[in-house]
Design an enzyme around this catalytic site. Structure first.
Site, PDB file in Angstrom:
ATOM      1  N   SER A  97       0.808  -1.219   0.000  1.00  0.00           N
ATOM      2  CA  SER A  97       0.000   0.000   0.000  1.00  0.00           C
ATOM      3  C   SER A  97       0.840   1.266   0.000  1.00  0.00           C
ATOM      4  O   SER A  97       0.287   2.357  -0.021  1.00  0.00           O
ATOM      5  CB  SER A  97      -0.916   0.013   1.225  1.00  0.00           C
ATOM      6  N   THR A 235      -2.110   2.915   3.409  1.00  0.00           N
ATOM      7  CA  THR A 235      -1.338   4.153   3.490  1.00  0.00           C
ATOM      8  C   THR A 235      -0.633   4.071   4.821  1.00  0.00           C
ATOM      9  O   THR A 235      -1.070   3.348   5.704  1.00  0.00           O
ATOM     10  CB  THR A 235      -2.328   5.356   3.533  1.00  0.00           C
ATOM     11  N   THR A 253       1.643   6.977   0.484  1.00  0.00           N
ATOM     12  CA  THR A 253       0.773   5.899  -0.017  1.00  0.00           C
ATOM     13  C   THR A 253       0.995   5.622  -1.493  1.00  0.00           C
ATOM     14  O   THR A 253       1.493   6.484  -2.223  1.00  0.00           O
ATOM     15  CB  THR A 253      -0.710   6.308   0.171  1.00  0.00           C
ATOM     16  N   ARG A 263      -5.320   9.698 -10.596  1.00  0.00           N
ATOM     17  CA  ARG A 263      -6.185   9.853  -9.417  1.00  0.00           C
ATOM     18  C   ARG A 263      -5.323  10.194  -8.199  1.00  0.00           C
ATOM     19  O   ARG A 263      -4.316   9.561  -7.935  1.00  0.00           O
ATOM     20  CB  ARG A 263      -6.960   8.573  -9.180  1.00  0.00           C
ATOM     21  N   VAL A 264      -5.755  11.199  -7.473  1.00  0.00           N
ATOM     22  CA  VAL A 264      -5.042  11.588  -6.255  1.00  0.00           C
ATOM     23  C   VAL A 264      -6.004  11.455  -5.084  1.00  0.00           C
ATOM     24  O   VAL A 264      -7.144  11.920  -5.159  1.00  0.00           O
ATOM     25  CB  VAL A 264      -4.524  13.039  -6.377  1.00  0.00           C
ATOM     26  N   GLY A 265      -5.538  10.817  -4.039  1.00  0.00           N
ATOM     27  CA  GLY A 265      -6.382  10.647  -2.851  1.00  0.00           C
ATOM     28  C   GLY A 265      -6.132  11.740  -1.836  1.00  0.00           C
ATOM     29  O   GLY A 265      -5.697  12.851  -2.171  1.00  0.00           O
ATOM     30  N   ASP A 266      -6.403  11.419  -0.575  1.00  0.00           N
ATOM     31  CA  ASP A 266      -6.269  12.412   0.495  1.00  0.00           C
ATOM     32  C   ASP A 266      -4.843  12.609   0.971  1.00  0.00           C
ATOM     33  O   ASP A 266      -4.498  13.676   1.493  1.00  0.00           O
ATOM     34  CB  ASP A 266      -7.143  11.992   1.683  1.00  0.00           C
ATOM     35  N   THR A 286      -5.937   7.275   7.010  1.00  0.00           N
ATOM     36  CA  THR A 286      -5.726   6.184   6.064  1.00  0.00           C
ATOM     37  C   THR A 286      -7.095   5.628   5.683  1.00  0.00           C
ATOM     38  O   THR A 286      -8.054   5.778   6.429  1.00  0.00           O
ATOM     39  CB  THR A 286      -4.855   5.041   6.637  1.00  0.00           C
ATOM     40  N   GLY A 287      -7.153   4.979   4.541  1.00  0.00           N
ATOM     41  CA  GLY A 287      -8.419   4.421   4.086  1.00  0.00           C
ATOM     42  C   GLY A 287      -8.896   5.156   2.848  1.00  0.00           C
ATOM     43  O   GLY A 287      -8.097   5.724   2.105  1.00  0.00           O
ATOM     44  N   GLY A 289      -9.637   7.584   0.468  1.00  0.00           N
ATOM     45  CA  GLY A 289      -9.235   8.979   0.435  1.00  0.00           C
ATOM     46  C   GLY A 289     -10.333   9.928   0.012  1.00  0.00           C
ATOM     47  O   GLY A 289     -10.420  11.054   0.528  1.00  0.00           O
TER      48      GLY A 289
HETATM   49  N1  GLY Z   1      -5.864   7.124   1.733  1.00  0.00           N
HETATM   50  C1  GLY Z   1      -5.142   6.837   0.579  1.00  0.00           C
HETATM   51  C2  GLY Z   1      -5.879   7.037  -0.683  1.00  0.00           C
HETATM   52  O1  GLY Z   1      -7.099   6.934  -0.728  1.00  0.00           O
HETATM   53  O2  GLY Z   1      -5.227   7.292  -1.667  1.00  0.00           O
END
Ligand code: GLY
Length: 379
Positions: A97, A235, A253, A263-266, A286-287, A289
């Site tokens: 991850s 993450t 992450t 794609r970009v997460g949190d 984490t989780g 995003g």
């Molecule tokens: N929390 C990581 C993501 O969703 O990219």
């Protein structure tokens, strides 16, 4: 970054601190328990406990906090400490991850995201969709230290890293590649782009039985099946407060497995996967995003602490906001999970998760321990 260059108490509601989770009170959230006394220094991290493709248990969070605390105890800065801590997990191909060995996007390319914040200097740095560099947290730290920008993305982030002396590396491991191939096959069997471990184990054209497989193939197969059943959003987030109450944080992450490229997460978004205020406290996530972004999660948690909430309550309030977006509909909410981790300037800490089972790691200067997060729902 050199030190020179920078210059609550009894009971908690709905907590499950220090592994002392008590039975549920009513339908939601975990029960009251005694909170350990706050102490500094303190390092907390997401647990990052996973099974490697060979079946070994990987304890990334423990390794991370041990390393970070070692640096803080020897007088190092909290930003150096947390980044060195997560580098262990970024370098480990067994954690799928984060960093090297992270699961790729839908085209089979590993794209990494990371952010850092340094409390004393009130600065942040981040990178997103970074390819070929296994330590995005180090690159994010250089964005913080050597630019007046905050977030570099994609090719620009890669060019920045190369100019700073990083080497391009293939980040896709054989195991991650096989997991991606299996995902592709399941997506469209007519368009399968390579043999799965099961197919390679076929002796003839017949059905594959476990007896045809080596123990290594069985372990790899189980690992891949788990990745397909539970689409990873793993993450690592690490937060540290030193003896003076100065703090830093990092989140790094490989993001959502099989994501659309770009794609970009949190994790690299300041205020979402990471936020801190040196006068108040630090939080990370984490989780899934996208859900964290919708509520500006880590910022929400820190602002809750500023208004006097304990880290545990601050994190749980953020989880409740996520649930409220779905009208608290458990069926909808069961499709993802989200964790928040929080620590305040005094060294009090807490974690909260949407669905029961979340854990995090705490190093209180004496020992590292795994702690159960408070949860909103259990399945
Ligand atoms: N929390 C990581 C993501 O969703 O990219």
């Amino acid at each position: 970054m050199s030190k020179e260059s920078i210059k609550r108490r009894d009971f908690l509601k709905r907590t499950a601190v220090a592994g002392a989770a008590l039975p549920l009170l009513g339908g939601e959230s975990t029960a009251m328990t005694i909170k350990p006394a706050a102490s500094l220094p303190i390092v907390i991290s997401s647990a990052n406990i996973s099974r490697s493709p060979t079946g070994q248990i990987v304890n990334g969070g423990i390794a991370c906090v041990n390393r970070a605390m070692e640096i803080i105890r020897s007088g190092g800065d909290t930003l150096d400490a947390v980044v060195a801590g997560v580098n262990i997990v970024e370098d480990d191909p067994n954690d799928s991850s984060v960093g090297f060995g992270g699961l790729p996007n839908e085209e089979g390319d590993v794209e990494l995201d990371a952010s850092v914040m340094h409390g004393p200097s009130r600065r942040a740095g981040a990178v997103a969709s970074l390819r070929y560099i296994k330590n995005p947290s180090k690159v994010a730290k250089l964005v913080l230290e050597r630019t007046d920008h905050i977030l570099l993305v994609g090719d620009g982030a890669l060019r920045f890293a190369l100019k700073q002396g990083f080497r391009k590396e293939e980040l896709l491991t054989e195991e991650s590649r096989l997991a991606w191939l299996r995902w592709k096959e399941n997506l469209n069997p007519e368009d399968a782009c390579g043999p799965s471990p099961l197919k390679t184990a076929r002796s003839g054209g017949g059905r594959v039985s476990r007896a045809d497989l080596t123990p290594q193939q069985i372990a790899l197969n189980e690992w891949i099946e788990d990745k397909l059943r539970n689409r990873p959003t793993g993450t690592i987030n690490c937060l540290a407060v030193d003896p003076n109450g100065d703090m830093s944080g990092v989140t790094t992450t490989s993001g959502l497995a099989w994501k659309i490229p770009g794609r970009v997460g949190d994790s690299p978004l300041i205020g979402c996967g990471l936020y801190l205020d040196n006068e108040v406290g630090a939080a990370g996530s984490t989780g899934r995003g996208e859900e964290c972004i919708y509520i500006n999660g880590a910022h929400t948690v820190v602002e809750n602490m500023r208004r006097g909430m304990s880290p545990q309550d601050a994190a749980m309030d953020a989880i409740k906001r996520v649930a409220a977006r779905y009208g608290n509909n458990r069926d909808e909410l069961s499709k993802f999970n989200l964790n928040f981790y929080a620590v305040n300037k005094k060294g009090e800490y807490g974690g909260a998760v949407l669905w029961k089972g979340g854990r995090f790691v705490v190093h209180d200067g004496k020992e590292a321990k795994i702690v159960e997060s408070a949860h909103l729902y259990s399945k």
